[in-house]
Design a protein around this motif. Structure first.
Motif, short mmCIF file in Angstrom:
data_model
loop_
_atom_site.label_atom_id
_atom_site.label_comp_id
_atom_site.label_asym_id
_atom_site.label_seq_id
_atom_site.Cartn_x
_atom_site.Cartn_y
_atom_site.Cartn_z
N ARG A 195 1.02 -1.06 -0.04
CA ARG A 195 -0.11 -0.27 0.03
C ARG A 195 0.77 1.29 -0.03
NH1 ARG A 195 -2.50 -4.03 1.76
NH2 ARG A 195 -4.65 -4.50 1.70
N GLY A 196 2.07 1.13 -0.44
CA GLY A 196 3.03 2.49 -0.65
C GLY A 196 3.96 2.59 0.38
N TYR A 197 4.11 1.65 1.30
CA TYR A 197 5.16 2.09 2.30
C TYR A 197 6.45 1.21 1.89
CZ TYR A 197 2.53 4.05 6.02
OH TYR A 197 1.74 4.73 6.93
N HIS A 198 7.77 1.92 2.04
CA HIS A 198 8.94 1.39 1.81
C HIS A 198 9.29 -0.01 1.96
CE1 HIS A 198 13.27 1.57 0.94
NE2 HIS A 198 13.12 2.53 0.42
N ASN A 199 9.81 -0.62 1.28
CA ASN A 199 10.01 -2.17 1.52
C ASN A 199 11.08 -2.35 2.52
OD1 ASN A 199 9.23 -4.78 0.38
ND2 ASN A 199 11.22 -5.04 -0.46
N LEU A 200 12.03 -1.62 2.87
CA LEU A 200 13.15 -1.86 3.58
C LEU A 200 12.99 -1.13 5.19
CD1 LEU A 200 16.22 -1.62 1.37
CD2 LEU A 200 14.59 -3.65 2.01
N ALA A 201 12.70 0.18 5.01
CA ALA A 201 12.12 0.65 6.52
C ALA A 201 13.24 1.23 7.36
CB ALA A 201 11.04 -0.10 7.03
N ASP A 202 14.31 1.54 6.95
CA ASP A 202 15.24 2.12 7.62
C ASP A 202 15.16 3.46 8.15
OD1 ASP A 202 17.66 3.24 8.97
OD2 ASP A 202 19.02 1.86 7.54
N PRO A 203 14.76 3.76 9.64
CA PRO A 203 14.44 5.22 9.78
C PRO A 203 15.62 6.16 9.73
CG PRO A 203 14.64 3.76 11.74
CD PRO A 203 14.66 2.74 10.54
N TRP A 204 16.97 5.71 9.79
CA TRP A 204 18.02 6.72 9.46
C TRP A 204 17.98 6.95 8.21
CZ3 TRP A 204 19.93 8.66 13.83
CH2 TRP A 204 19.45 8.21 15.06
N LEU A 205 17.75 6.28 7.27
CA LEU A 205 17.68 6.74 5.80
C LEU A 205 16.24 7.39 5.56
CD1 LEU A 205 19.68 3.57 4.30
CD2 LEU A 205 20.41 5.76 4.94
N GLU A 206 15.46 7.38 6.32
CA GLU A 206 14.21 7.97 6.24
C GLU A 206 13.31 7.40 4.85
OE1 GLU A 206 11.88 12.20 6.84
OE2 GLU A 206 13.97 12.24 6.59
N GLN A 207 13.50 5.96 5.05
CA GLN A 207 12.85 5.13 4.06
C GLN A 207 11.33 4.79 4.29
OE1 GLN A 207 15.30 1.72 4.02
NE2 GLN A 207 16.99 2.48 2.40
N ARG A 208 10.43 5.73 4.17
CA ARG A 208 9.19 5.72 4.72
C ARG A 208 8.13 5.12 3.50
NH1 ARG A 208 8.64 9.08 9.39
NH2 ARG A 208 10.39 10.46 9.40
N TYR A 209 8.40 5.45 2.22
CA TYR A 209 7.25 5.40 1.23
C TYR A 209 8.11 4.64 0.15
CZ TYR A 209 4.97 8.63 4.10
OH TYR A 209 4.43 9.12 5.29
N SER A 210 7.17 3.75 -1.05
CA SER A 210 7.92 3.14 -1.84
C SER A 210 8.54 3.87 -2.98
CB SER A 210 6.78 2.00 -2.30
OG SER A 210 5.68 2.89 -2.75
N TYR A 211 7.91 5.30 -3.19
CA TYR A 211 8.53 6.27 -4.21
C TYR A 211 9.95 6.48 -4.13
CZ TYR A 211 7.90 10.23 -1.43
OH TYR A 211 7.90 11.24 -0.41
N GLN A 212 10.44 6.08 -2.47
CA GLN A 212 11.87 6.59 -2.38
C GLN A 212 12.57 5.32 -2.87
OE1 GLN A 212 10.66 7.16 1.70
NE2 GLN A 212 11.69 9.17 1.68
N GLU A 213 11.91 4.08 -3.23
CA GLU A 213 12.87 3.12 -3.45
C GLU A 213 13.73 3.33 -4.75
OE1 GLU A 213 10.48 -0.37 -3.59
OE2 GLU A 213 9.72 0.12 -1.43
N GLU A 214 14.98 2.97 -4.80
CA GLU A 214 15.66 3.09 -5.88
C GLU A 214 15.25 2.02 -7.03
OE1 GLU A 214 19.96 2.39 -5.21
OE2 GLU A 214 20.32 3.53 -3.58
N THR A 215 15.05 2.74 -8.25
CA THR A 215 14.63 1.80 -9.41
C THR A 215 15.88 0.80 -9.80
OG1 THR A 215 13.56 3.82 -10.15
CG2 THR A 215 13.90 1.78 -11.71
#
Length: 197
Positions: free
Chosen positions: A174-194
Motif C-alpha cells: 500500500r505504498g510503504y517502503h520495502n526496507l524501512a530504515d528510519p536513519w535513511l528515512e525510508q518511509r514510502y515506496s516512491y523513495q525506493e531505488e529503481t
C-alpha cells in the motif's frame, strides 16, 4: 537514548506512546492460540507451538529505541521476549531462504530481509518496560525489529514464513517502503531505488 543522542530524521519524542494499528484489537484465546514457522524451512515441515509452550521459552531483554513512520520515536524501550535467532534455531530456515513474512491476526503481514529478522535486537516480545504487553500494543506476542520503522514490528504475531524471494507485506503493498530504515528515512515506496534495466 540520552538527551544529546540524535533522533532519526524527521522524528520527535511524544508525551505518551500513541496506539496505532489497522483493524480491531483481536481477543486472545490462549486455548486456541498457536505460533507457527512455515514456508522454506530446512526440514520442509511446519513447526507449531501452543501458548503455554511459547510462554515457557527462555526470554531475554533488549533495550532499544522505537521509531514509528508517523514520526514519533520512543527512547530506551526495554523489550523482553524470545530472540528471533532462538526461534530460527528451533525451526531453521532452508539454505536458500532470503526473507521472512511475519503474519499477524486477521492476515496482516510485514516482510523482512532474513538479516533483519535475525538481527541481535530482533525479538518475539511478550513484555515491554517490565510489564506484559497490553492488547493494544500487541499482546500476547509481538515481533520487534527496533532498527526498522515500527510497522515492521508486527503486533499480534501468529506465524513466521520463510521465503526464498522477497514478497511485500500489507503496508508495503500500500505504498510503504520495502526496507524501512528510519536513519535513511525510508518511509514510502516512491523513495525506493529503481532497479537497473
Amino acid at each position: 537514548m540520552a538527551a544529546d543522542t540524535p533522533l532519526p530524521p524527521g522524528q520527535h519524542v511524544p508525551r505518551d506512546w500513541p496506539v496505532l494499528h489497522y483493524g480491531p484489537v483481536p481477543k486472545f484465546r490462549p486455548e486456541r492460540w498457536d505460533l507457527r514457522v512455515q514456508g522454506a524451512t530446512a526440514s520442509g515441515q511446519e513447526s507449531r507451538w501452543t501458548w503455554p509452550e511459547v510462554a515457557a521459552m527462555a526470554r531475554e531483554r533488549v533495550t532499544a529505541d522505537f521509531h514509528c513512520v508517523t514520526k514519533f520515536s520512543i527512547p530506551g524501550v526495554v523489550w523482553e521476549g524470545i530472540r528471533a535467532t532462538t526461534l530460527a534455531a528451533l525451526a531453521p530456515p532452508a539454505d536458500d531462504a532470503t526473507h521472512v513474512m511475519v503474519w499477524a491476526e486477521y492476515g496482516y503481514s510485514a516482510n523482512l530481509r532474513m538479516s533483519d529478522f535475525l538481527a541481535d535486537t530482533s525479538l518475539l516480545a511478550t513484555h515491554r518496560d517490565g510489564e506484559p504487553l497490553t492488547p493494544e500494543h500487541g499482546a500476547p506476542l509481538r515481533m520487534v525489529v527496533p532498527h526498522l520503522y515500527g510497522w515492521k514490528s508486527v503486533k499480534w504475531l501468529r506465524a513466521i514464513e520463510y521465503l526464498v524471494a522477497d514478497r511485500r507485506g500489507f503496508w508495503e503493498e500500500r505504498g510503504y517502503h520495502n526496507l524501512a530504515d528510519p536513519w535513511l528515512e525510508q518511509r514510502y515506496s516512491y523513495q525506493e531505488e529503481t532497479p537497473p534495466a
